[in-house]
Enzyme design. Structure first.
Site, PDB file in Angstrom:
ATOM      1  CE  LYS A 228      -3.894  -1.769   2.245  1.00 12.18           C
ATOM      2  NZ  LYS A 228      -5.267  -1.179   2.950  1.00 12.18           N
TER       3      LYS A 228
ATOM      4  CG  LEU B 231     -10.548  -0.799  10.486  1.00 17.08           C
ATOM      5  CD1 LEU B 231     -11.309   0.083  11.463  1.00 17.08           C
ATOM      6  CD2 LEU B 231      -9.513  -0.596   9.718  1.00 17.08           C
TER       7      LEU B 231
END
Length: 249
Positions: free
Chosen positions: A65, A207
């Site tokens: 990422k 999450l």
């Protein structure tokens, strides 16, 4: 054939492949496919694009990422501020390939969090400070929610779990877990805080979505707190990726 896919390593299972394969089937979207591309090193990206000319978009997961930023022609403002990309649009101009990076995690988190926010949720504790926390912190700043990062090993700008006093827990009514604590198979793990300090005014957001209710959420709910897992965030970010690939010039 239009191809979309996910790059990361390892890729043992993928929500994205299941989501998009089912989407193509249920919505009658012909000549589209979603594939997994397990590349260990981001240096393999140019070669991947070369041998897969039908690629129109990519999702990006760990560990790429951040490292993928160096391979992009353009980065949207939000992704640039966050410092991480998890979605890439692929455009072709003649023989040139143009890559633009986005962060749909931030969109998914914000869209799933905002309906739950109440006036007392003006201060947050963010557990963990890895890649996922980057998008969370960006959204909290955008929503003018003060936050304190909590980690296990000392780092600048964060406090340790042992420093989370009852007073801090009582004044920070929004709790966000960005760590993998509680994820299968280690479902017994959770952020080490004093849950006895929580009450009905708290909102606990995890999450993690597998399992749907982590030990962190269970313990918060036992104290009357509102709880939310990361599944809706996952769906929202996938929907945003599809919009980016197909509707954004």
């Amino acid at each position: 054939m239009k191809t979309y896919g996910l790059i990361g390593y390892p890729l043992s299972h993928s929500f994205s492949k299941k989501y998009f394969t089912e989407k193509f089937l249920h919505e009658g979207i012909a000549d589209h496919q979603y594939e997994l591309f397990p590349i260990e090193y981001i240096t393999s990206l140019p070669g991947l694009l070369e041998v897969n000319p039908s690629l129109c978009g990519l999702n990006v997961t760990i560990p790429h990422k951040i490292s993928v930023l160096d391979y992009l022609n353009e980065i949207e403002e939000a992704a640039e501020k966050i410092g991480a990309v998890n979605c890439i649009s692929i455009k072709k101009f003649g023989n040139e390939i143009y890559l633009k990076g986005y962060n749909t995690d931030a969109y998914g988190f914000e869209a799933s969090l905002k309906p739950l926010l109440k006036p007392q949720h003006d201060k947050a504790l963010v557990f963990g400070d890895g890649g996922a926390a980057k998008a969370v912190k960006y959204v909290l700043q955008k929503l003018n929610i003060d936050y304190q990062v909590v980690v296990r090993k000392a780092t600048n700008g964060a406090i340790l779990y042992g420093d989370v006093t009852p007073e801090i827990l009582k004044s920070h009514k929004l709790l966000v877990n960005t760590t993998p604590l509680g994820m299968l198979p280690d479902i017994a793990t959770y952020p080490a805080i004093d849950f006895m300090q929580l009450d009905a005014g708290h909102l606990a957001y995890d999450l993690v979505y597998n399992p749907l209710e982590t030990t962190f959420l269970t313990k918060a709910a036992e104290r009357g707190a509102a709880i939310k897992n990361g599944l809706e965030m996952l769906y929202k970010q996938a929907e945003k990726a599809w919009d980016i690939w197909n509707n954004i010039p």
